[in-house]
Design an enzyme around this catalytic site. Structure first.
Site, PDB file in Angstrom:
ATOM      1  CG  ASP A 206      -2.131   0.876   1.138  1.00 49.97           C
ATOM      2  OD1 ASP A 206      -3.228   0.497   1.001  1.00 49.97           O
ATOM      3  OD2 ASP A 206      -1.801   2.175   1.393  1.00 49.97           O
TER       4      ASP A 206
ATOM      5  CG  ASP B 273       2.583   5.966  -6.215  1.00 49.60           C
ATOM      6  OD1 ASP B 273       1.403   5.439  -6.569  1.00 49.60           O
ATOM      7  OD2 ASP B 273       2.967   7.104  -6.177  1.00 49.60           O
ATOM      8  CB  VAL B 274      -0.180   0.938  -8.210  1.00 48.71           C
ATOM      9  CG1 VAL B 274      -0.018  -0.170  -6.948  1.00 48.71           C
ATOM     10  CG2 VAL B 274      -1.296   1.759  -7.970  1.00 48.71           C
TER      11      VAL B 274
ATOM     12  CE1 TYR C  52     -12.759   5.398  -8.657  1.00 47.04           C
ATOM     13  CE2 TYR C  52     -14.876   4.997  -9.391  1.00 47.04           C
ATOM     14  CZ  TYR C  52     -13.775   4.637  -8.625  1.00 47.04           C
ATOM     15  OH  TYR C  52     -13.783   3.513  -7.639  1.00 47.04           O
TER      16      TYR C  52
ATOM     17  CE  LYS D  66     -11.516   1.878  -9.800  1.00 50.16           C
ATOM     18  NZ  LYS D  66     -10.561   0.720  -9.165  1.00 50.16           N
TER      19      LYS D  66
ATOM     20  CB  THR E 260     -13.594   1.297   1.047  1.00 50.10           C
ATOM     21  OG1 THR E 260     -14.259   2.617   0.141  1.00 50.10           O
ATOM     22  CG2 THR E 260     -14.291   0.025   0.463  1.00 50.10           C
TER      23      THR E 260
END
Length: 268
Positions: free
Chosen positions: A46, A68-69, A176, A180, A211
């Site tokens: 994470d 950090d992806v 967003y 996705k 979440t």
């Protein structure tokens, strides 16, 4: 999948080596816990090193990675570290992602004032790139690293976390939704390539889920998502269970699937 592997770890994922991104909270943390409960050795990653250390510290045999992806070099290093000891990864669940709290506030203001939201014209380049960089670019970085590890062994399962909002797009949330939808298409394209080399890729597309992102959602938006005629907000563990199914041999014939987990809010 047998119930026990050579290292003595029992369970559906006994003896399996797993890497989970976004494991510091929410769905990622629930996935890490479920995998550990079912026998996997988990590398929990994470961007929030403190949070993921706390999650990993509560799991037997788990390891915490700060990642950090959006940074491909960090992703490569994390996969190298995770495979160094065991020489392989059997399962990757990519749950890392971001939302845009500012855009949510603009939408909420419009709802409260009973007017259409005006977001796209106000959306800056930095906000657009942040969401795409983490959600879409990050998914590419993780998929690429996963295949580099799994293809030589001709085995492995990868699960990405998309979103129902890619289908039922929210007015005023274009970045967003686009990110996705890109995750879904990217995952499906990679799935059709990877299966020839023995690696399965699938996606779970959650609807509203309790979440950290949900906690930051303005109340008026939360009420809009809480449709009384369908199931309430999902628990992270419910989405995690779907991810684990996709990662397991029970889903051996699922390749490139996008499983909606939205409580019946819509179908496609």
């Amino acid at each position: 999948m047998s119930d026990e592997r050579g290292d003595g770890r029992a369970g559906r994922f006994g003896g399996r080596i797993a890497l989970v991104t976004g494991a510091g909270s929410g769905i990622g943390a629930a996935v890490a816990r479920r995998l550990a409960e079912q026998g996997a050795e988990v590398f929990a990653a994470d961007v929030d090193g403190t949070s993921v250390a706390a999650v990993a510290g509560g799991l037997s045999g788990a390891h915490a990675l700060t990642l950090d992806v959006a940074d491909p070099a960090q992703v490569d290093r994390a996969f190298t570290e995770a495979t160094a000891a065991r020489g392989r990864l059997d399962v990757v669940v990519h749950a890392a992602g971001v939302d845009d709290p500012a855009a949510k506030e603009w939408i909420a203001e419009a709802l409260l004032e009973d007017r259409p939201p005006e977001v796209t014209a106000r959306l800056g380049d930095d906000a657009w790139r942040r969401v795409l960089r983490v959600n879409l670019d990050g998914t590419f970085h993780v998929l690429r690293s996963a295949l580099r590890v799994m293809v030589p062994r001709a085995a492995g399962a990868v699960v990405t976390v998309g979103s129902s909002s890619a289908f039922d797009t929210l007015a005023g949330y274009p970045h967003y939704a686009a990110s996705k939808a890109g995750v879904h298409a990217l995952s499906q394209a990679v799935a059709k390539e990877a299966i020839a080399f023995g690696v399965r890729v699938n996606t779970v597309a959650p609807g509203p889920t309790e979440t950290g992102m949900a906690a930051r959602t303005p109340a008026v938006l939360r009420r809009g998502f809480a449709e009384p005629r369908v199931r309430p907000y999902a628990a992270p563990e419910e989405i995690a269970d779907i991810a684990l199914f996709l990662a397991s041999e029970d889903a051996a014939n699922l390749v490139g699937a996008v499983l909606l987990a939205n409580g019946g809010r819509f179908t496609v």
